[in-house]
Design a protein around this motif. Structure first.
Motif: not given
Ligand code: FE
Ligand code: DI6
Length: 414
Positions: A83, A85, A152, A253, A276, A328
Motif C-alpha cells: 500500500h 502512494h 496508487k 481505505h 487502515h 502507506d
Molecule cells: Fe493510503
C-alpha cells in the motif's frame, strides 16, 4: 517449453543457482515459527524456487548447480510493500508544522489542504519530474529488500493526471528490478472544481478515467477512500460496480478516521484488502474473515497523525483475518519510505508480534495484492529473496533506522 525457457534465460541472463549455508525464514504457514529451517539450501531454476530444505538433504538433481555460500546469513522472502502512494508532486511539510501546532488532518483537508494540495502539485508536475522523485522513494524501499511495490493513483483526479501517475508507476517497474502493482484510486478525494458534487465527479471523471486507464493496461486493481471527507459507501459501491464490469479486483481505505461500515462493504465486494481500520468494529472484523479479505495495517499514518485509536488486532487474530503491514508512503499522512520501520511500528504501536509483522510484509502482503507466487520460500514460488546480516528473523522488526540487508535476489537474479 524448452524454447520458452531459452527465451526467458536469454532475456534476463538468469543463472540457475544453489544457495547454501543459510538459515531460512520460509514464512510458510504450518511450518512452525517463521517456517524456520536452519542450515538450509535453496535451489533456484528458471527464476523460481525449485527446492528448499536442510543443506544435508539437497536432491542429487540440484547438487551440481553453481553454488553460492551465504555465510550462515538469514534468508526471508523479499519484502512486499502492498500500500503506497509513492508517485506524487510536491511535499506537505507546512501541513506537518500546522498539525504540530494543533490543526487537525480533517480540518486541513476541508480547508483545501491535504490530499487536494498534492493534487494541485501533481497536476503541475510533468511525468519526468514525477518519475525522478518517485524513483528515489522506490530505491529506498528496494534497498531494504523490497521486490514488489503497490502504487496508487489518486492525486490527479482528472483523466489526464490519473493516467500520467499510472504511467509513471509502470515506468518504475521498467527502470528498476521491482514488480509494480498499480491501483486506480480516482475515488480518493473530490477535486475543487467539483466541490460538493461528488456524484458528478464520479460520473464525469472518475469512472471514465478508470475505463481509459484500464484500456491502456495501466490498472491492476481499483481502490477508494470511504470516509466523511471523501466518498460515501453508496458512492464506493458505484466505483466497485464499475471495477467489476472491467474484471478488476478491488480494495478500500476503510475505517481510518471513522466507522462507515466500509470494511463490510469491501468484504461484500470480495475485496483483496481493507486498509487502515483503526475504527473497525467486531462486525467488520467478522465480515473480513468471512470474505477472506486481508486487513492491511498502516502504522505510519497512525503515527504521523498521532492517532490514539488502535486497530482491533486482537479481534483480527481471533477471527483469523490475515494482517498485512505497509508504509502507506504519501506526502501527507505517512511520509514513510521504510518498510522495516513500518514493521517496527506495527509491533511497538499495534502490538503485532515480530513474526506477524514479517508475515505482514511477505505472505499476507502478497495475498493483499492477489499475487499467488510470492511472499514465501517454497517450491514454485518466484525466487524473490532477501539475505540479511541477521541471526534471527525477529531482528527485522526490532531495530529502528538500521538496515541489515545484505543482498536482494529478484526472480533469481543476484
Ligand atoms: Fe493510503
Ligand atoms: N488515506 C491515507 O492515509 C492517504 N490517503 C488516504 O485515503 C493519505 C493521503 C494524503 O494525505 O495525501
Amino acid at each position: 517449453m524448452t524454447n520458452f525457457r531459452q527465451i526467458k534465460m536469454a532475456k534476463s541472463a538468469l543463472a540457475d543457482l544453489l544457495l547454501t549455508h543459510a538459515d531460512l525464514a520460509t514464512m510458510e504457514p504450518g511450518g512452525g515459527p517463521y517456517g524456520l529451517i536452519a542450515d538450509a539450501a535453496i535451489a533456484i531454476a528458471d527464476g523460481r524456487i525449485a527446492w528448499r530444505g536442510p543443506a544435508s538433504e539437497v536432491p542429487a538433481r540440484w547438487r551440481g548447480l553453481p553454488a553460492r555460500d551465504l555465510g550462515g546469513r538469514l534468508v526471508t522472502p523479499a519484502l512486499i510493500d502492498c500500500h503506497t502512494h509513492l508517485v506524487f508532486g510536491g511535499e506537505r511539510a507546512l501541513e506537518f508544522e500546522l498539525r504540530l501546532a494543533g490543526a487537525g488532518y480533517e480540518a486541513i483537508a476541508r480547508a483545501g489542504g491535504g490530499i487536494v494540495a498534492t493534487v494541485m502539485a501533481t497536476r503541475a508536475t510533468d511525468a519526468e519530474a514525477l518519475l525522478a522523485d518517485a524513483l528515489k522513494r522506490a530505491d529506498a524501499l528496494i534497498g531494504e529488500g523490497v521486490a514488489v511495490i503497490e502504487i496508487k493513483s489518486g492525486y490527479g483526479l482528472d483523466v489526464d493526471t490519473e493516467l500520467k501517475m499510472l504511467r509513471v508507476a509502470r515506468r518504475i517497474g521498467q527502470l528498476r528490478p521491482v514488480r509494480v502493482v498499480t491501483s486506480f484510486l480516482g475515488a480518493h478525494a473530490i477535486p475543487p472544481e467539483y466541490g460538493g458534487r461528488a456524484d458528478a465527479y464520479l460520473d464525469a471523471v472518475c469512472l471514465p478515467a478508470m475505463q481509459a486507464a484500464h484500456a491502456a493496461g495501466l490498472v491492476d486493481a481499483v481502490d477508494g477512500f470511504c470516509e466523511g471527507i471523501a466518498f460515501s459507501p453508496a458512492q464506493i459501491d458505484k466505483v466497485f460496480a464499475k471495477a467489476k464490469s472491467l474484471g478488476l479486483p478491488v480494495k478500500l481505505h476503510a475505517e481510518q478516521l471513522s466507522n462507515l461500515g466500509a470494511a463490510a462493504l469491501a468484504a461484500r465486494h470480495g475485496a483483496l484488502s481493507a486498509d487502515h481500520l483503526e475504527h473497525l468494529d467486531e462486525a467488520g472484523v467478522a465480515a473480513l474473515a468471512r470474505a477472506g479479505t486481508v486487513a492491511t495495517l498502516l502504522p505510519g499514518a497512525f503515527y504521523t497523525l498521532r492517532e490514539t485509536r488502535l486497530p482491533p488486532v486482537e479481534a483480527l487474530r481471533r477471527h483469523g483475518v490475515a494482517m498485512a503491514v505497509a508504509t502507506d508512503c504519501n506526502p501527507g499522512s505517512s511520509p514513510l519510505t521504510s518498510l522495516l520501520l513500518a514493521m517496527n511500528m506495527a509491533a511497538t504501536l499495534f502490538g503485532l508480534t515480530p513474526e506477524e509483522a514479517l508475515a505482514g510484509t511477505t505472505r499476507n502482503a502478497a495475498r493483499a495484492l492477489g499475487l499467488g507466487d510470492r511472499g514465501m520460500i517454497a517450491p514454485g514460488m518466484r525466487a524473490d529473496l532477501a539475505v540479511w546480516d541477521a541471526g534471527h528473523p525477529r531482528e527485522l522488526a526490532y531495530r529502528i533506522g538500521f538496515n541489515p540487508l545484505h543482498q536482494r535476489i529478484f526472480g533469481g537474479a543476484t
